[in-house]
Design an enzyme around this catalytic site. Structure first.
Site, mmCIF file in Angstrom:
data_model
loop_
_atom_site.group_PDB
_atom_site.id
_atom_site.type_symbol
_atom_site.label_atom_id
_atom_site.label_comp_id
_atom_site.label_asym_id
_atom_site.label_seq_id
_atom_site.Cartn_x
_atom_site.Cartn_y
_atom_site.Cartn_z
ATOM 1 N N HIS A 28 0.782 -1.289 0.016
ATOM 2 C CA HIS A 28 0.069 0.019 0.050
ATOM 3 C C HIS A 28 0.884 1.429 -0.055
ATOM 4 C CE1 HIS A 28 -3.450 -2.460 0.528
ATOM 5 N NE2 HIS A 28 -2.863 -3.059 1.400
ATOM 6 N N ASP A 34 3.233 5.963 -5.338
ATOM 7 C CA ASP A 34 3.186 6.363 -7.027
ATOM 8 C C ASP A 34 2.373 7.610 -7.052
ATOM 9 O OD1 ASP A 34 2.864 6.212 -9.625
ATOM 10 O OD2 ASP A 34 2.614 3.874 -9.774
ATOM 11 N N ARG A 37 0.155 7.449 -10.328
ATOM 12 C CA ARG A 37 -1.187 6.584 -10.226
ATOM 13 C C ARG A 37 -2.253 7.277 -9.471
ATOM 14 N NH1 ARG A 37 -2.627 4.427 -5.506
ATOM 15 N NH2 ARG A 37 -3.890 2.553 -5.493
ATOM 16 N N GLY A 61 -12.031 -3.796 -4.008
ATOM 17 C CA GLY A 61 -10.653 -3.699 -3.517
ATOM 18 C C GLY A 61 -10.079 -2.437 -3.286
ATOM 19 N N GLU A 83 -13.162 -4.618 0.764
ATOM 20 C CA GLU A 83 -11.935 -5.037 0.808
ATOM 21 C C GLU A 83 -11.859 -6.327 1.828
ATOM 22 O OE1 GLU A 83 -8.022 -5.801 0.705
ATOM 23 O OE2 GLU A 83 -8.690 -4.155 -0.387
ATOM 24 N N GLU A 112 -17.238 -10.749 -4.446
ATOM 25 C CA GLU A 112 -18.073 -11.869 -4.934
ATOM 26 C C GLU A 112 -19.092 -12.267 -3.843
ATOM 27 O OE1 GLU A 112 -14.810 -11.926 -7.777
ATOM 28 O OE2 GLU A 112 -14.887 -11.778 -5.555
ATOM 29 N N GLU A 126 -8.816 -0.095 -8.554
ATOM 30 C CA GLU A 126 -7.411 0.183 -9.151
ATOM 31 C C GLU A 126 -6.992 -1.381 -9.145
ATOM 32 O OE1 GLU A 126 -4.195 -0.631 -9.666
ATOM 33 O OE2 GLU A 126 -3.154 0.475 -8.071
ATOM 34 N N GLU A 135 -2.091 -10.838 -11.325
ATOM 35 C CA GLU A 135 -2.645 -10.564 -10.298
ATOM 36 C C GLU A 135 -3.917 -9.643 -10.387
ATOM 37 O OE1 GLU A 135 -0.352 -9.921 -6.671
ATOM 38 O OE2 GLU A 135 0.139 -11.824 -6.620
ATOM 39 N N HIS A 282 4.804 2.498 -10.498
ATOM 40 C CA HIS A 282 5.422 1.448 -9.779
ATOM 41 C C HIS A 282 5.313 0.085 -10.793
ATOM 42 C CE1 HIS A 282 1.152 0.510 -8.708
ATOM 43 N NE2 HIS A 282 1.307 -0.351 -8.633
#
Length: 340
Positions: A28, A34, A37, A61, A83, A112, A126, A135, A282
């Site tokens: 994180h 970054d 981003r 997420g 999350e 889900e 993101e 990933e 990154h």
């Protein structure tokens, strides 16, 4: 003697391993530091203030919750910050610290399995990984889109483009040259080690590293586009494209670099790019090395096809099949793995 079979993880193990990775503060810290981003997300969301005012947003997420907070600051009346990792507890503290606990609700769950009361007006996430798809959480974003996003709802970012270009890797060149320089340094000829060094350096799977503009050997080619409003699991499970380059001049070619950009919705939407021609992120760039370096000249033709798919052993990992020919050379095929 038979080779041992590669272990296949079940999906629960894969997800637990993935979420555990995001329970550490290091990743994180890397993402938030970054600035390319994070500023792109902040500006991309802020420029959609009118579309988000009084609306409901789902953050897939959410991590430490910063994108959820950006949405609340842009006027969203309710943000569901989903999350799955233990960092969700930190996100709750960050939300409270910013006095937004009435607007932002943190839900510790995989999307889900999350319970969201009704449809939402926008989704933010993101989800991008190295080489875009390593990933990647994109399948979770598409799940959330199909289950909760209202017709015509916004997705941040709204589409992704993938690029490829042939490159010279000056670091590889220097490391290979080193073995022919040992004799001058110590009086011992080690030139014969160079072929072994080449296998060690260029025989590896995909490498994440920085590529600089002077090492790009032709104009890049966009080989794939993903529209998040309509992309399917089949689309993201097999990303394919073709490329043809005309080299700028005389150079050693060590491989191909791939990178991506994502576009945020709205007129004059913000673009977040991981191009070697822009400020470094990154994600850097991903290099697919040839088995050995090849000489190219002005106008040397390089052509081929690329296929990106989920690894058979773990869908969060990445497999790339690259077929290419350089000049009048024969067509070669190489398969790369990231994460196996």
């Amino acid at each position: 003697m038979a080779l041992p079979k590669k272990r296949r993880y079940d999906r629960t193990e894969q997800d637990n391993e993935y979420f555990q990775c995001y329970s550490d503060i290091t990743i994180h810290e890397e993402m938030l530091s970054d600035t390319v981003r994070t500023h792109a997300y902040r500006l991309g969301i802020a420029r959609n203030h009118n579309a988000l005012l009084g609306k409901t947003v789902l953050d897939v997420g959410a991590g430490t919750g910063i994108l959820s907070i950006f949405c609340a600051q842009a006027g969203a009346s309710k943000v569901y910050a989903v999350e799955a990792s233990a960092v969700s507890q930190l996100a709750s503290e960050v939300v409270k610290e910013n006095k937004l606990d009435g607007q932002v609700e943190v839900i510790q769950s995989a999307v889900e399995n999350a319970e969201i009361p009704g449809q939402v007006d926008a989704i933010v996430s993101e989800w991008m990984g190295y080489g875009l798809m390593y990933e990647s959480m994109l399948s979770s974003v598409l799940y959330a889109r199909d289950r909760w996003l209202k017709p015509g709802g916004l997705i941040f970012p709204s589409c992704a483009n993938m690029f490829i270009a042939p490159v010279n890797d000056a670091t590889v060149e220097s490391r290979l040259d080193f073995w022919s320089e040992v004799k001058d340094m110590y009086g011992v000829d080690m030139t014969c080690v160079q072929s072994f060094a080449r296998k060690c350096i260029m025989g590896k799977d995909m490498a994440v590293c920085s590529v600089y503009p002077e090492h790009v050997l032709s104009h890049p080619v966009k080989f794939a586009t993903l529209d998040l409003s309509s992309a399917t699991l089949e689309d993201i499970g097999n990303i394919t494209g073709s490329f043809q380059f005309c080299c700028f001049g005389s150079s050693l070619m060590h491989g191909f670099a791939i990178w991506f950009s994502v576009l945020f919705p709205g007129e004059n939407g913000i673009v977040l790019s991981t191009s070697p021609y822009g400020e470094e992120t990154h994600w850097k760039q991903t290099i697919l090395y040839l088995d050995e370096e090849l000489q190219v000249e002005q106008d040397t033709s390089v052509r081929g096809d690329i296929k990106m798919s989920a690894s058979e052993s773990n869908p969060r990992h990445l497999s790339v099949t690259l077929s290419y020919s350089i000049g009048d050379g024969i067509c070669r095929t190489k398969i790369f793995q990231m994460g196996n």
